[in-house]
Design an enzyme around this catalytic site. Structure first.
Site, mmCIF file in Angstrom:
data_model
loop_
_atom_site.group_PDB
_atom_site.id
_atom_site.type_symbol
_atom_site.label_atom_id
_atom_site.label_comp_id
_atom_site.label_asym_id
_atom_site.label_seq_id
_atom_site.Cartn_x
_atom_site.Cartn_y
_atom_site.Cartn_z
ATOM 1 N N ASN B 258 0.926 -1.258 0.014
ATOM 2 C CA ASN B 258 0.028 -0.184 -0.022
ATOM 3 C C ASN B 258 0.800 1.174 0.014
ATOM 4 O OD1 ASN B 258 -2.911 0.502 0.324
ATOM 5 N ND2 ASN B 258 -2.790 -1.605 1.382
ATOM 6 N N ASN B 283 -8.504 -8.911 1.165
ATOM 7 C CA ASN B 283 -9.053 -7.895 0.722
ATOM 8 C C ASN B 283 -10.378 -8.463 0.098
ATOM 9 O OD1 ASN B 283 -8.861 -8.647 -1.974
ATOM 10 N ND2 ASN B 283 -6.736 -7.602 -2.161
ATOM 11 N N ILE B 284 -11.205 -7.223 -0.486
ATOM 12 C CA ILE B 284 -12.579 -7.652 -0.908
ATOM 13 C C ILE B 284 -12.857 -8.311 -2.188
ATOM 14 C CG2 ILE B 284 -13.486 -5.430 -0.068
ATOM 15 C CD1 ILE B 284 -13.488 -4.405 -2.941
ATOM 16 N N CYS B 344 -7.880 -0.896 8.250
ATOM 17 C CA CYS B 344 -7.373 -1.617 7.234
ATOM 18 C C CYS B 344 -6.608 -0.668 6.159
ATOM 19 C CB CYS B 344 -8.305 -2.564 6.647
ATOM 20 S SG CYS B 344 -10.035 -1.651 6.560
ATOM 21 N N GLY B 347 -10.608 1.696 6.144
ATOM 22 C CA GLY B 347 -11.324 1.491 7.602
ATOM 23 C C GLY B 347 -13.020 1.457 7.157
ATOM 24 N N TRP B 348 -13.372 0.794 5.972
ATOM 25 C CA TRP B 348 -14.873 0.679 5.957
ATOM 26 C C TRP B 348 -15.204 -0.847 5.751
ATOM 27 C CZ3 TRP B 348 -14.193 5.245 2.347
ATOM 28 C CH2 TRP B 348 -13.543 4.855 1.184
ATOM 29 N N LYS B 386 -19.462 0.914 2.338
ATOM 30 C CA LYS B 386 -20.056 1.367 0.973
ATOM 31 C C LYS B 386 -21.103 0.208 0.535
ATOM 32 C CE LYS B 386 -16.609 2.471 -1.801
ATOM 33 N NZ LYS B 386 -15.628 3.259 -2.436
#
Lengths: 697, 572
Positions: B258, B283-284, B344, B347-348, B386
């Site tokens: 990152n 991660n997502i 992270c 942060g969401w 989100k």
């Protein structure tokens, strides 16, 4: 408690050595002989992540290995579930599975040949009920350590003769028969069989009583024959019986050779050996390492698949009996292993009687004990090394596993609980019960007679495992009852008018009656010709598509599933992947890492039990006021099980086993997490939001 | 008959549009082809049949495809293929004659993805009325007051009341008393998307706090920010924690990577009084792929003989294990008196999972039906998870890389906890499933849009109904009868594969072979409760008749039953 830093290397030496005299031991069985004793050792506890331990004395008798702690036992939470024969620090010799020695940090399996070697610094005992004990011998004088180590190893690893089994010295000195509260039908007399035939409205008759003696081999003591059959010479008995069955006009007959479609008993043994290893955990690190590939590890042992195959086969047989009105003859080489499994399972699925506690015990008596399952050989109680003719295999445990799957899927249909099954599986390795000690009824009678003569006394009194009061007091026995069990009476009221004629007819087919009598080669010729004769009648499907038997019974299961569930009618297990589960209580109960403090299924069953006893109190109250109209109804409520769980909120998921005293309220935090995820593709390294650029400040 | 049922539902949902096609075959993966009619309204797609009704909210559709063409020959090879967000696919076979498919496809496409067609989401059209107004369930000030805030070390800040400091944060923030508004502004420059460390939860006894934020903008050059460093130290000081623990939810390598995009993590030398722990949660994108694999093994058919190894190969439960064990570590730290900061990247996602799960373990209030709603409103909705991007409400772009089942994964973790502690939660499994269904349904405004500022601009609170209105107006079916409130206990689930299991009643619920019955334990318990009430009533009646009997005629026996009664009344 003395802590042992760094795995036993640099610790405070025990300041004193305590010798415990046998008299202090409690509960001591007064018929035990003390062989080796009095060696101060350190027992590692697994209660938390650090390698702590308790000092005490290790003893070995002809019944058990026993550790006596130097510490005065803490005032622990009242132990509800105490085995009267052996405590939490006792290991019945028969229950010892393997002994390992730790030499210079290396763990080695102890075999007979290694006894002369140096004494290990640590002794690890794996038990058949999946407990793991670790004894550190470094604080013991070397000759003492050697003595106790060799003594234990000798007792546990040497082949024995049947006469030396502890049951005989127990039976010789035990008090007169404990009264059986609920009688289990033992199926050791003609009356029992007659009774059973009556119950199932069987169209069969019982033949003479003595033939088993004549042949001197394992056979039914009393066997059942279809009515048209006359008593007669036993030659050709088999053939005529089968003819009679085959020619009964009511039904046709199908033959199922289990040895062709199910795993062999050697496969079962191998699979279980692999399987159990994953529950015999020495330390926390091993636990978390094995957690990583847990599911595939479980699957690779094949154990769950063997359970599924057995249930699958039983469903197939049920389908024949129920849907196609066909008799089924199940057979295998000896007729007393998988035949027992399948025929018992079929009966549990078809007949609600066998889902009650006494009914189930009767079933085990009928199909396994009277059915001559070779318990002595299969459990390898005598540590015979000659695997050829004694091939050990956990066939009975496999059966219990199958039953457990049914219990967890259809809990309200069973009167007994999961705990009952777990305790029963433990009792196999307690060398006191005649139930699991012999290969056949014949062997039991002849051995007992010989022993009694030898001891010059009356008939020996060896309890059956069903005398639960030998092991547990009444309170503990309440845990055997499933509080969810749906009352038969209640149910009947709702469906009383429904004619059940068809079902009765199905019930009249105890498949035990058609089980091939055992013993290699004895009836071989007859069965061979019969096989030929019957081969044409075989269900083609069984032969044609051995690779997809699942698809075949799927439809049968789905039709059954679409009907409303009747807990007192036909019961089928779901065999889909997610439905087959691990028997957590049995396999995980001693592992501290997986205990859920204040949780687990026991949290709700205990609430249920509490409410049940409240309701019963109220009912009693109403009855006492004698204003309650329906007296007949009031008799239905069963005695309150689990009344002991008022303080239930702090019970752990392994209740009623593994009493944990050292509950640190620390959570178990998994280690070795990262290597578990083999996510190596580009996704893993990607940013969450690739399409947006973070503003650089 | 079924049609009337259908009509009733139309009226209920205020139908603005409807389309009926009579000759449609639903190709059910379990029962084969079923002939029926299709009703499409702007809310749902239905196929009533005499034995079987398929009822799908349109917004659950993630993708619609035409299957077969004019030249298709085979039976049922011409029609529509619909992929849903809730673990199922639908397949309809249509007649080739006429242009029925074009019509159906067109209407479905339009109403399943209203935002892509300039249409409003269904929540803005529905005018359902409920007794309770669910929008009132969460009031930030009340919730902070419940936690004992503000106090002498923590203050409420209104710096973000116009979303000026951070547009993805809520308006009301709790920050250290010692930090000025100017400090906060300076810290915001060093945190990704200005998501500064703010308080999520405080431990009543030891005053340890859970703070949430985004990653620091360290970048390749290893930038430092004195204000940020001081701010974290103020947090540490607030309850005298010797070392502040920073939980970075990401795997170490990702945190390092990152830096290339300007992000990073708190370096050791910059933050002297802090220790940094990576929690290795992926991660997502990884989560999305994992769920896709899971769907492959459970729909339409369940893998049978190699079930366990195929389940393992999806890694779904391993991800659950990582999230849970991360939350356990956070909860454990806090309950032993140490303050923690969780972040992270932004942060969401992972941060919301970790803080809300840790709060669920630490605070029994969140385990009640209403408390859980507060938790979701607070940690997920107000702090800008989100939802719109992760779920893709009303959006046709099914391959959007921003979609990810992060919230589903969180609910799965909660379910695993309810499974391990069956008496600790006031809500039941059905409640969790209803929440997930309405995560996609767009019937309520609760899960719409990405953050509070956007929600405000769309007037979500005034123009739509909250999911909690539905739930709280009639709670009986969502309540766990075994719930036993226990305030002081920290719940630590066991994050071991031995205990984690696949949530069959959610992921495999479309498969009829999996029996979906009410749990027999629950049923029996309710029966017994009813029986107890019946007996108690009977006893009461008896007592009443006895007392009247006693006044009328003085029977000597009458006294003793009365004693029983009084004795008996105490336990209940």
């Amino acid at each position: 408690m003395l802590s042992l830093g760094g795995g036993g290397a640099k610790s405070t030496k025990p300041s004193f050595v305590s010798y415990v005299t046998p008299e202090v031991l409690s509960p001591r069985l007064d018929w035990e002989d003390f062989d080796e004793e009095r060696n101060p050792v350190l027992k590692h506890t697994q209660d938390d992540l650090s390698q702590r331990g308790i000092f005490g004395t290790l003893l070995c008798t002809n019944f058990r290995v026993s550790f006596v702690s130097d510490e005065t036992p803490l005032e622990e939470m009242t132990q509800h579930f105490k085995n009267k024969l052996y405590g939490e620090n006792d290991i019945p010799l028969m229950c010892v599975d393997n002994i390992y020695g730790v030499y210079d940090e290396k763990k080695k399996l102890i075999t007979k040949g290694m006894l002369k070697n140096k004494c290990p610094s640590k002794m690890i005992i794996h038990c058949k009920d999946l407990r793991v004990f670790q004894f550190c011998l470094t604080y013991t004088k070397e000759e003492d350590a050697k003595k106790i180590f060799q003594g234990i190893a000798h007792h546990c690893l040497e082949p024995k003769s049947l006469k030396c089994v502890f049951a005989f010295s127990y039976a010789a000195s035990s008090s007169p028969e404990v009264q059986r509260s609920q009688r289990t039908v033992m199926f050791d007399s003609k009356e029992d069989w007659t009774q059973e035939m009556k119950r199932t409205k069987a169209n069969l008759r019982i033949v003479g009583y003595n033939f088993w003696m004549k042949y001197g081999c394992a056979m039914f003591k009393a066997s059942t024959l279809p009515v048209p059959q006359e008593d007669g010479l036993m030659q050709g008995y088999m053939e005529r019986m089968l003819h009679a069955v085959a020619h009964t006009h009511l039904y046709s007959l199908k033959l199922e050779d289990l040895s062709e479609t199910l795993p062999t008993i050697q496969d079962i043994q191998q699979s279980y050996n692999k399987f159990k290893q994953f529950f015999l955990i020495d330390n926390s690190t091993d636990f978390w390492v094995s957690d990583v590939k847990w599911f595939s590890t479980l699957e690779n042992t094949g154990w769950l698949d063997i359970i599924r195959q057995c249930l699958q086969k039983a469903v197939e047989v049920v389908e024949c009996l129920e849907k196609e009105n066909t008799n089924v003859l199940i057979m295998e080489e000896e007729g007393s292993d998988l035949c027992c499994v399948i025929s018992s399972l079929v009966q549990i699925m078809l007949d609600p009687h066998f889902r009650t506690l006494t009914g189930f015990q009767g079933l085990v008596q009928k199909e396994w004990v009277a059915g001559c399952h070779a318990f002595l050989d299969r459990c390898n109680h005598l540590y015979q090394k000659d695997k050829e003719c004694h091939s050990p295999s956990p066939v009975f445990l496999l059966f219990l596993e199958c039953v457990w799957q049914m219990v967890q899927q259809h809990s309200p249909a069973f009167q007994f609980s999961e705990t009952y099954l777990t305790v029963l599986s433990d009792s196999i390795h307690v060398p006191i019960f005649s139930t699991f000690l012999f290969n056949s009824a014949y062997q039991r009678e002849s051995t007992m007679k010989a022993e009694a003569q030898h001891l010059q006394r009356g008939p020996l009194n060896c309890p059956a495992v069903w005398d639960w009061s030998v092991q547990f007091d009444c309170k503990a026995q309440e845990l055997f009852i499933n509080p969810l069990y749906a009352d038969k009476l209640k149910q009947d009221k709702a469906i009383r008018k429904v004619p059940r004629a068809k079902h009765q007819r199905q019930l009249s087919l105890p498949s035990s009656a058609f089980k091939t009598p055992p013993k290699k080669g004895f009836f071989k010729d007859e069965t061979e010709s019969l096989k030929k004769m019957l081969r044409v009648k075989r269900i083609s499907r069984w032969m044609a598509s051995p690779d997809s038997p699942a698809a075949a019974t799927r439809e049968f299961y789905e039709t059954w599933q679409r009907r409303p569930l009747d807990y007192h009618g036909l019961l089928l297990p779901c065999l889909d992947g997610p439905a087959m589960r691990l028997w957590m209580q049995r396999y995980l109960r001693w592992i501290p890492e997986v205990q859920i403090l204040g949780g687990g299924p026991v949290a709700i069953t205990s609430m249920l039990a509490e409410l049940l006893s409240q309701v019963q109190d109220l009912r009693r109250e109403l009855d006492m006021r004698s204003c309650w109209e329906t007296e007949a109804e009031s008799l239905q409520l069963r005695p309150g099980p689990l009344a002991l769980t008022r303080t239930s909120l702090r019970l752990s998921s392994s209740f009623p086993f593994a009493s944990n005293r050292n509950w640190t309220f620390k959570p178990a935090i998994p280690t070795s997490l990262l290597q578990s995820l083999m996510v190596t593709d580009r996704l893993a390294s990607q940013e969450d939001e690739t399409n947006e650029v973070i503003s650089l400040v | 008959m079924t049609i009337t049922v259908g009509v009733a539902q139309f009226l209920y949902f205020l139908c603005l549009f409807s389309l009926v096609d009579k000759d449609v075959m639903y190709i059910c993966p379990f029962n084969g082809a079923l002939k029926g009619k299709v009703f499409i309204t702007n809310f749902r797609l239905m196929e009533p049949d005499s034995t079987f009704t398929l009822d799908v909210p349109l917004s659950v559709i993630s993708r619609i495809e035409k299957m077969g063409g004019a030249s298709s020959r085979g039976e049922n090879s011409y029609g529509l293929d619909i992929t849903c967000k809730d673990m199922r696919n639908l397949r309809f076979a249509l007649k080739q004659e006429g242009h029925s498919r074009r019509d159906i496809f067109g209407e479905l496409f339009k109403y399943a993805f209203p935002l892509s067609h300039g249409l409003p989401l269904f929540a803005f059209l529905s005018q359902e009325k409920f007794e309770e107004n669910g929008w009132n369930i969460y009031k930030p000030m009340d919730e902070f007051r419940r936690q004992g805030l503000p106090n002498e070390r923590w203050r409420i800040s209104f710096i973000n009341s116009t979303y000026e400091l951070c547009d993805t944060y809520p308006t009301i923030l709790v920050v250290p008393f010692k930090a000025t508004e100017e400090d906060l502004r300076r810290v915001a420059t060093f945190r990704s998307r200005c998501r500064i460390p703010v308080l999520s939860w405080i431990h009543r006894e030891n005053q340890a706090v859970i703070m949430r934020c985004s990653q620091p903008l360290v970048g390749m050059s290893g930038k430092r920010n004195k204000d940020d460093e001081r701010y974290l130290d103020i947090i540490r000081e607030a309850n005298g924690t010797p070392k502040l623990t920073i939980y970075d939810a990401r795997p170490n390598v990702n945190a390092v990577a990152n830096k290339a995009t300007g992000g990073g993590y708190e370096g050791e030398d910059a933050y002297q009084n802090a220790e940094l722990v990576f929690l290795d949660i992926h991660n997502i994108h990884v989560m999305r792929e994992s769920l896709k694999k899971l769907k492959d093994i459970v729909y339409p058919n369940v893998e049978e003989s190699h079930w366990l190894s195929s389940l393992e190969s999806t890694h779904w439960l391993e991800h659950i294990k990582l999230v849970l064990s991360g939350a356990i570590q956070v909860a454990d730290k806090v309950s032993s008196g140490n303050s923690v900061v969780v972040h992270c990247s932004d942060g969401w996602d992972r941060t919301a999972q970790l803080t809300s799960l840790a709060m669920l373990m630490l605070d029994s209030y969140y385990r009640t039906l209403r408390g859980f709603q507060v938790l979701l409103e607070k940690e997920w909705i107000s702090f800008g998870h989100k939802f719109a991007s992760r779920i893709g409400h009303g959006d046709k772009n099914h391959a959007d890389q921003d979609r990810s089942p992060i919230f589903l994964q969180f609910i799965d973790c909660v379910w695993q906890m309810t499974k391990q502690f069956p008496t600790a939660f006031e809500f039941n499994e059905h409640f969790l499933i209803v929440v997930l269904d309405h995560l996609y349904s767009c019937r309520f405004g609760t899960f719409l849009y990405n953050c509070e500022s956007i929600r405000d601009s769309h007037n979500v609170r005034t123009k739509t109904v909250s999911l909690w209105s539905l739930i709280n107006s009639s709670t009986t079916s969502y309540v766990n009868p075994f719930f036993t409130p226990e305030s002081s206990r920290v719940l630590y689930p066991v994050a071991s594969m031995r205990h984690l299991e696949l949530w069959v009643n959610y992921y495999i619920r479309w498969n009829p072979r999996i029996r979906h019955q009410q749990s027999p334990v629950e049923q029996r318990y309710k029966e017994l409760l009813a029986l107890r009430d019946q007996y108690l009533k009977k006893l009461e009646e008896l007592q009443l008749s006895d007392s009247t009997h006693m006044t009328n005629s003085s029977t000597p026996n009458a006294a003793s039953p009365n004693q029983h009664i009084t004795h008996l009344q105490t336990p209940f």
